[in-house]
Design a protein around this motif. Structure first.
Motif, PDB file in Angstrom:
ATOM      1  N   GLU A   1       0.722  -1.236  -0.266  1.00 36.91           N
ATOM      2  CA  GLU A   1      -0.065  -0.010   0.090  1.00 36.91           C
ATOM      3  C   GLU A   1       0.720   1.324  -0.085  1.00 36.91           C
ATOM      4  O   GLU A   1       0.386   2.230  -0.497  1.00 36.91           O
ATOM      5  CB  GLU A   1      -0.973   0.086   1.251  1.00 36.91           C
ATOM      6  CG  GLU A   1      -1.946  -1.084   1.368  1.00 36.91           C
ATOM      7  CD  GLU A   1      -2.979  -0.833   0.305  1.00 36.91           C
ATOM      8  OE1 GLU A   1      -3.427   0.298   0.093  1.00 36.91           O
ATOM      9  OE2 GLU A   1      -3.586  -1.784  -0.171  1.00 36.91           O
ATOM     10  N   MET A   2       1.848   1.233   0.644  1.00 37.44           N
ATOM     11  CA  MET A   2       2.674   2.541   0.802  1.00 37.44           C
ATOM     12  C   MET A   2       4.001   2.650   0.220  1.00 37.44           C
ATOM     13  O   MET A   2       4.684   3.585   0.216  1.00 37.44           O
ATOM     14  CB  MET A   2       3.137   2.746   2.457  1.00 37.44           C
ATOM     15  CG  MET A   2       1.578   2.594   3.394  1.00 37.44           C
ATOM     16  SD  MET A   2       2.039   2.559   4.907  1.00 37.44           S
ATOM     17  CE  MET A   2       2.205   4.380   5.460  1.00 37.44           C
ATOM     18  N   GLY A   3       4.429   1.479  -0.226  1.00 39.25           N
ATOM     19  CA  GLY A   3       5.783   1.479  -0.972  1.00 39.25           C
ATOM     20  C   GLY A   3       6.868   1.882  -0.085  1.00 39.25           C
ATOM     21  O   GLY A   3       7.023   1.289   1.111  1.00 39.25           O
ATOM     22  N   MET A   4       7.983   2.542  -0.264  1.00 37.03           N
ATOM     23  CA  MET A   4       9.114   2.848   0.571  1.00 37.03           C
ATOM     24  C   MET A   4       8.649   3.811   1.563  1.00 37.03           C
ATOM     25  O   MET A   4       9.516   3.744   2.740  1.00 37.03           O
ATOM     26  CB  MET A   4      10.158   3.365  -0.179  1.00 37.03           C
ATOM     27  CG  MET A   4      10.897   2.536  -0.947  1.00 37.03           C
ATOM     28  SD  MET A   4      11.530   0.979  -0.326  1.00 37.03           S
ATOM     29  CE  MET A   4      12.664   1.536   0.420  1.00 37.03           C
ATOM     30  N   LEU A   5       7.505   4.320   1.755  1.00 38.51           N
ATOM     31  CA  LEU A   5       7.059   5.017   2.981  1.00 38.51           C
ATOM     32  C   LEU A   5       6.817   3.985   4.310  1.00 38.51           C
ATOM     33  O   LEU A   5       6.811   4.453   5.199  1.00 38.51           O
ATOM     34  CB  LEU A   5       5.873   5.791   2.654  1.00 38.51           C
ATOM     35  CG  LEU A   5       5.542   6.781   3.636  1.00 38.51           C
ATOM     36  CD1 LEU A   5       6.298   7.987   3.987  1.00 38.51           C
ATOM     37  CD2 LEU A   5       3.911   7.549   3.159  1.00 38.51           C
ATOM     38  N   ALA A   6       6.800   2.593   3.749  1.00 44.11           N
ATOM     39  CA  ALA A   6       6.309   1.751   4.742  1.00 44.11           C
ATOM     40  C   ALA A   6       7.730   1.534   5.817  1.00 44.11           C
ATOM     41  O   ALA A   6       7.476   1.619   6.988  1.00 44.11           O
ATOM     42  CB  ALA A   6       6.189   0.241   4.415  1.00 44.11           C
ATOM     43  N   VAL A   7       8.869   2.108   5.356  1.00 40.99           N
ATOM     44  CA  VAL A   7       9.951   1.842   6.201  1.00 40.99           C
ATOM     45  C   VAL A   7       9.870   2.909   7.343  1.00 40.99           C
ATOM     46  O   VAL A   7       9.988   2.420   8.561  1.00 40.99           O
ATOM     47  CB  VAL A   7      11.294   1.970   5.409  1.00 40.99           C
ATOM     48  CG1 VAL A   7      12.595   1.998   6.074  1.00 40.99           C
ATOM     49  CG2 VAL A   7      11.421   0.889   4.253  1.00 40.99           C
ATOM     50  N   PRO A   8       9.557   4.254   7.300  1.00 39.29           N
ATOM     51  CA  PRO A   8       9.683   4.763   8.341  1.00 39.29           C
ATOM     52  C   PRO A   8       8.639   4.660   9.235  1.00 39.29           C
ATOM     53  O   PRO A   8       8.519   4.831  10.415  1.00 39.29           O
ATOM     54  CB  PRO A   8       9.680   6.417   7.793  1.00 39.29           C
ATOM     55  CG  PRO A   8       9.461   6.180   6.334  1.00 39.29           C
ATOM     56  CD  PRO A   8       9.800   4.812   5.919  1.00 39.29           C
ATOM     57  N   VAL A   9       7.309   4.266   8.693  1.00 41.98           N
ATOM     58  CA  VAL A   9       6.059   4.108   9.367  1.00 41.98           C
ATOM     59  C   VAL A   9       6.049   3.003  10.336  1.00 41.98           C
ATOM     60  O   VAL A   9       5.972   2.765  11.478  1.00 41.98           O
ATOM     61  CB  VAL A   9       4.653   3.997   8.314  1.00 41.98           C
ATOM     62  CG1 VAL A   9       3.523   3.498   9.324  1.00 41.98           C
ATOM     63  CG2 VAL A   9       4.409   5.176   7.686  1.00 41.98           C
ATOM     64  N   VAL A  10       6.921   1.792   9.902  1.00 41.79           N
ATOM     65  CA  VAL A  10       7.131   0.619  10.419  1.00 41.79           C
ATOM     66  C   VAL A  10       8.154   0.961  11.570  1.00 41.79           C
ATOM     67  O   VAL A  10       7.750   0.579  12.799  1.00 41.79           O
ATOM     68  CB  VAL A  10       7.490  -0.593   9.642  1.00 41.79           C
ATOM     69  CG1 VAL A  10       8.055  -1.497  10.396  1.00 41.79           C
ATOM     70  CG2 VAL A  10       6.463  -1.121   8.687  1.00 41.79           C
ATOM     71  N   ALA A  11       9.077   1.749  11.303  1.00 44.16           N
ATOM     72  CA  ALA A  11      10.063   1.860  12.489  1.00 44.16           C
ATOM     73  C   ALA A  11       9.402   2.756  13.511  1.00 44.16           C
ATOM     74  O   ALA A  11       9.785   2.605  14.584  1.00 44.16           O
ATOM     75  CB  ALA A  11      11.244   2.899  11.879  1.00 44.16           C
ATOM     76  N   CYS A  12       8.503   3.889  13.345  1.00 43.21           N
ATOM     77  CA  CYS A  12       7.712   4.472  14.348  1.00 43.21           C
ATOM     78  C   CYS A  12       6.789   3.503  14.915  1.00 43.21           C
ATOM     79  O   CYS A  12       6.765   3.638  16.431  1.00 43.21           O
ATOM     80  CB  CYS A  12       7.182   5.639  13.607  1.00 43.21           C
ATOM     81  SG  CYS A  12       6.204   6.628  14.770  1.00 43.21           S
ATOM     82  N   VAL A  13       6.134   2.529  14.327  1.00 43.24           N
ATOM     83  CA  VAL A  13       5.134   1.709  15.132  1.00 43.24           C
ATOM     84  C   VAL A  13       6.113   0.885  15.939  1.00 43.24           C
ATOM     85  O   VAL A  13       5.645   0.575  17.140  1.00 43.24           O
ATOM     86  CB  VAL A  13       4.406   0.824  14.122  1.00 43.24           C
ATOM     87  CG1 VAL A  13       3.716   0.037  14.860  1.00 43.24           C
ATOM     88  CG2 VAL A  13       3.437   1.840  13.244  1.00 43.24           C
ATOM     89  N   VAL A  14       7.232   0.311  15.402  1.00 44.24           N
ATOM     90  CA  VAL A  14       7.929  -0.653  16.054  1.00 44.24           C
ATOM     91  C   VAL A  14       8.580   0.216  17.613  1.00 44.24           C
ATOM     92  O   VAL A  14       8.535  -0.581  18.568  1.00 44.24           O
ATOM     93  CB  VAL A  14       9.014  -1.279  15.510  1.00 44.24           C
ATOM     94  CG1 VAL A  14      10.152  -1.969  16.206  1.00 44.24           C
ATOM     95  CG2 VAL A  14       8.381  -2.129  14.511  1.00 44.24           C
ATOM     96  N   TRP A  15       9.062   1.305  17.458  1.00 41.70           N
ATOM     97  CA  TRP A  15       9.766   2.090  18.559  1.00 41.70           C
ATOM     98  C   TRP A  15       8.553   2.398  19.553  1.00 41.70           C
ATOM     99  O   TRP A  15       8.787   2.270  20.575  1.00 41.70           O
ATOM    100  CB  TRP A  15      10.360   3.419  18.023  1.00 41.70           C
ATOM    101  CG  TRP A  15      10.921   4.376  18.866  1.00 41.70           C
ATOM    102  CD1 TRP A  15      11.982   4.117  19.536  1.00 41.70           C
ATOM    103  CD2 TRP A  15      10.211   5.470  19.382  1.00 41.70           C
ATOM    104  NE1 TRP A  15      12.131   5.248  20.369  1.00 41.70           N
ATOM    105  CE2 TRP A  15      11.067   5.913  20.516  1.00 41.70           C
ATOM    106  CE3 TRP A  15       9.062   6.099  19.432  1.00 41.70           C
ATOM    107  CZ2 TRP A  15      10.784   7.231  21.039  1.00 41.70           C
ATOM    108  CZ3 TRP A  15       8.677   7.135  19.978  1.00 41.70           C
ATOM    109  CH2 TRP A  15       9.790   7.709  20.870  1.00 41.70           C
TER     110      TRP A  15
END
Length: 121
Positions: A31-45
Motif C-alpha cells: 500500500e505504501m511502498g518505501m514510505l512503509a519503512v519509516p512508518v514501521v520504524a515508528c510503530v515498532v519504536w
C-alpha cells in the motif's frame, strides 16, 4: 511442595511483538511502498517503548545497571508529601508543621522519624 511459577508474561509478549514487527513491513509495503519503512520504524519504536515502560512499572524496585532505582520513588514520595502539606496549609491547618524532607540513602530507605509530621505546641 509448590509447582514452579509460570514463565513471566513479558517474555511471551516480547516474542509476540518481535514476530509481529517482523511481519509488519510486508503488510504495509504493498500500500505504501518505501514510505512503509519509516512508518514501521515508528510503530515498532512505540510498541517496544510501551513494553519497556510496562516492565519498569511492573517492578519499580528493581535497579538499573548503573545502580539507581528504576523509578525515582523517593522523589515522587517527596513531591506528594510537599503537595499534601501545601494543601493542609491552604485550608488553615497551620498548626501542623512538617519536618524537613529526609533524602533517601543509597538503598532508597528513609528515616521514618525524620519524614513524619509533628504538631507544634
Amino acid at each position: 511442595n509448590h509447582p514452579p511459577p509460570p514463565p513471566p508474561p513479558p517474555r511471551h509478549t516480547g516474542r509476540f511483538m518481535g514476530l509481529f514487527c517482523l511481519t509488519l513491513p510486508f503488510l504495509f509495503i504493498g500500500e505504501m511502498g518505501m514510505l512503509a519503512v519509516p512508518v514501521v520504524a515508528c510503530v515498532v519504536w512505540c510498541l517496544f517503548g510501551v513494553q519497556e515502560i510496562g516492565l519498569l512499572i511492573e517492578n519499580p524496585f528493581s535497579q538499573t545497571r548503573e545502580g539507581t532505582w528504576a523509578l525515582p520513588l523517593a522523589i515522587m514520595a517527596d513531591s506528594i508529601r510537599f503537595d499534601v502539606w501545601e494543601s493542609l496549609d491552604s485550608v488553615g491547618l497551620g498548626q501542623i508543621s512538617h519536618v524537613e524532607s529526609n533524602p533517601a540513602d543509597s538503598q532508597g530507605r528513609q528515616d521514618p522519624e525524620r519524614s513524619t509530621p509533628r504538631r507544634d505546641p
